[in-house]
Design an enzyme around this catalytic site. Structure first.
Site, PDB file in Angstrom:
ATOM      1  NE  ARG A 149       1.272  -7.284 -32.942  1.00  0.00           N
ATOM      2  CZ  ARG A 149       1.090  -8.595 -32.809  1.00  0.00           C
ATOM      3  NH1 ARG A 149       1.679  -9.239 -31.820  1.00  0.00           N
ATOM      4  NH2 ARG A 149       0.338  -9.273 -33.660  1.00  0.00           N
ATOM      5  CE  LYS A 261       0.353 -22.820 -31.274  1.00  0.00           C
ATOM      6  NZ  LYS A 261       1.088 -22.780 -30.000  1.00  0.00           N
ATOM      7  CB  THR A 265      -1.232 -31.609 -28.720  1.00  0.00           C
ATOM      8  OG1 THR A 265      -1.390 -30.606 -29.725  1.00  0.00           O
ATOM      9  CG2 THR A 265      -1.403 -30.990 -27.345  1.00  0.00           C
ATOM     10  CB  THR A 358       2.788 -20.695 -23.280  1.00  0.00           C
ATOM     11  OG1 THR A 358       2.678 -21.283 -24.575  1.00  0.00           O
ATOM     12  CG2 THR A 358       4.227 -20.775 -22.812  1.00  0.00           C
ATOM     13  CD  GLU A 372       7.370 -16.985 -23.553  1.00  0.00           C
ATOM     14  OE1 GLU A 372       7.112 -16.225 -22.605  1.00  0.00           O
ATOM     15  OE2 GLU A 372       6.917 -18.147 -23.650  1.00  0.00           O
TER      16      GLU A 372
END
Length: 429
Positions: A149, A261, A265, A358, A372
Site C-alpha cells: 500500500r 496457506k 504447514t 510471522t 519481505e
C-alpha cells in the site's frame, strides 16, 4: 527454577539443543512396526516414557495411576495440566541426573528406555483438532502493509486493540522433514482484460513462526482469563507457515487466507515446555495504546528465543542464512493470544495449535518471509552459493532453528525443515 548445574549421567554435548534443562516432549517410534509412543529428547537419545511408566517410575500422585504415557499422542498428558507436567519433568530430570542410580545402574532398563535419536522416526506430537494462526508482529504488519500500500501505510486501528488471527487447516499440518508440494491454484489476471490464471504457484514462500500447544481446554461458552492463560499452554514448537503469495493475493479479498496457506504447514517435533523457557523470560514490547482490560497483563513478559532461517538449494555445499529474528519481538504475547481466542466463549481443546504469525523484527536481516526479504519479488535475495531468490524454487530446503543459551546449557527446539518439490500435475485440469 532448576539449577543449571544439574548434570546428566549421559554424555551430552554443550551445544546440544536437548540438555537436561530442556527435556522437550514428542512422539516417536523406533521402527515402522512399533506403535507411536511419548518420549523426551535428551542429548542424542530419546527417553521412552512408556517404558518408564511401565517400570513404575512415575510414582507421584498425579501420574502414578495415569495411562497418558501409554497413548500414541500427547493429548492425554497435555490435558492433565501444569501440576502433572511439572511432576513428570521433575521425575524425568531426576532419573537422568548423574546422582540417580535407577536408570544409570540398571543396564537392561537403561538400554530399553534410552533409544538413540538416530534410530527413531518422529511423528506429530499431538492429534491437532483445531489450528489458528495469529498476526502478532508489528514489524511484519508494517513491512507487508508498506509493500502493498505504499509508504503512507498505517497500521489498522483494530490491530492495536486485539490479536488478529484466522482459522487454518489442521489436516495439512506435518512434522519436520515432510516434503511440501508446490501448489496449483488461481492467480490474478495478467492484465485488466484477462481472466485469472490457473497454474502452479511461482511465489511459494516460508513464514518464520512459533506455535503453542494447548493443554487443558475450556468449555464452550466460557473464557480463559488473561491471568490463567499460561496454565493452558503446554509448550512451544517451531513452525513454517508455507504460503503461496500469488494464490493468497487473488483469493484474500474480501475474506482471507484459504488455499494459499492450506497446502502445508510444518512444525518441529519436540515441544519445549514453558518450564524449560523460564530462564529466558524477558520484558514484552510496550503496548500503546493500552489493550482492553481483558488483555491487560500484570508484569507483562515474553521469551528471548533467537530464531534463524536458512535456505539450502539443491546442489549447494551449504545452507544460506537468510533471516535472524527473535520471539521477543512479537507485540502480542502468548497469554494475550489465548485469552482473546476464548473471550467470545470459543472452546479450546488439548492438542489445539495456536501459531504466532510471522516473527519479523526491527533490525536488518530479521524479516521472517521471502515476501519481505525480496520486497514482494522486486529485489534479489543473494545466497551464499551465488544464486539469488525472489521466492522459493523447487528443491529448496528451508530450515528453521532456535536455541536459547543458558549458563552452561542450551534449551533448543531442534529443526523445522521442509523441501519444496515440483507441482505434481503437468497441465491444468
Amino acid at each position: 527454577m532448576e539449577s543449571c548445574l544439574v548434570r546428566s549421567f549421559l554424555s551430552i554435548s554443550p551445544e546440544s539443543h536437548f540438555s537436561l534443562q530442556n527435556l522437550p516432549f514428542g512422539i516417536f517410534r523406533s521402527d515402522e512396526k512399533q506403535e507411536p509412543r511419548p518420549g523426551v529428547a535428551i542429548g542424542e537419545y530419546v527417553l521412552d516414557l512408556r517404558v518408564v511408566a511401565e517400570a513404575g517410575l512415575f510414582s507421584g500422585p498425579l501420574l502414578s495411576g495415569s495411562d497418558c504415557f501409554k497413548q500414541i499422542s500427547l493429548n492425554s498428558f497435555m490435558a492433565l495440566g501444569r501440576p502433572a507436567w511439572k511432576e513428570a519433568r521433575n521425575t524425568i530430570q531426576r532419573l537422568l541426573s548423574e546422582d540417580e542410580p535407577t536408570l544409570q545402574n540398571n543396564y537392561s532398563l537403561r538400554k530399553k528406555a534410552l533409544v538413540p535419536m538416530s534410530e527413531v522416526k518422529l511423528e506429530l506430537p499431538a492429534v491437532i483438532g483445531d489450528y489458528s494462526d495469529f498476526f502478532s508482529s508489528k514489524d511484519h504488519v508494517m513491512t507487508c502493509g508498506t509493500i502493498y500500500r505504499g509508504e503512507d501505510y498505517r497500521i489498522p486501528p483494530n490491530w492495536l486493540y486485539l490479536p488478529i488471527a484466522y482459522h487454518g487447516r489442521s489436516s495439512s499440518i506435518v512434522v519436520s522433514g515432510t516434503d511440501i508440494i508446490r501448489p496449483w491454484g488461481q492467480t490474478g489476471p495478467p492484465n485488466s482484460t484477462s481472466p485469472p490464471e490457473f497454474k502452479p504457484s511461482n511465489r511459494v514462500d516460508f513464514e518464520l513462526e512459533m506455535a503453542m500447544f494447548v493443554g487443558p481446554g475450556n468449555d464452550l461458552g466460557t473464557r480463559v482469563s488473561i491471568h490463567d492463560a499460561a496454565d493452558h499452554i503446554f509448550g512451544l514448537v517451531l513452525m513454517n507457515d508455507w504460503s503461496a503469495r500469488d494464490i493468497q493475493k487473488w483469493e484474500s479479498s474480501p475474506l482471507g487466507p484459504f488455499l494459499g496457506k492450506s497446502f502445508g504447514t510444518t512444525i518441529s517435533p519436540w515441544i519445549v515446555t514453558l518450564e524449560a523457557l523460564e530462564p529466558f523470560i524477558c520484558e514484552a514490547p510496550v503496548q500503546d495504546p493500552a489493550p482492553p482490560p481483558y488483555l491487560e497483563e500484570l508484569g507483562r513478559k515474553t521469551y528471548d528465543i533467537p530464531l534463524q532461517v536458512s535456505i539450502f538449494p539443491e546442489g549447494a555445499k551449504a545452507a544460506s542464512v537468510v533471516c535472524q529474528s527473535n520471539f521477543k519481538y512479537l507485540y502480542w504475547t502468548l497469554s494475550q493470544q489465548l485469552a482473546h481466542h476464548t473471550v467470545n466463549g470459543c472452546n479450546l481443546k488439548p492438542g489445539d495449535l495456536l501459531a504466532s504469525g510471522t516473527i519479523s523484527g526491527p533490525i536488518l536481516g530479521s524479516n521472517g518471509s521471502m515476501l519481505e526479504l525480496s520486497w514482494n519479488g522486486q529485489k534479489d535475495l543473494k545466497l551464499a552459493n551465488g544464486d539469488s531468490r525472489k521466492f522459493l524454487e523447487d528443491n529448496d530446503d528451508v530450515i528453521i532453528t532456535a536455541s536459547c543459551q543458558g549458563d552452561g546449557f542450551v534449551v533448543g527446539f531442534g529443526t523445522c525443515s521442509g523441501k519444496v518439490f515440483p507441482a505434481r500435475y503437468g497441465k491444468a485440469l
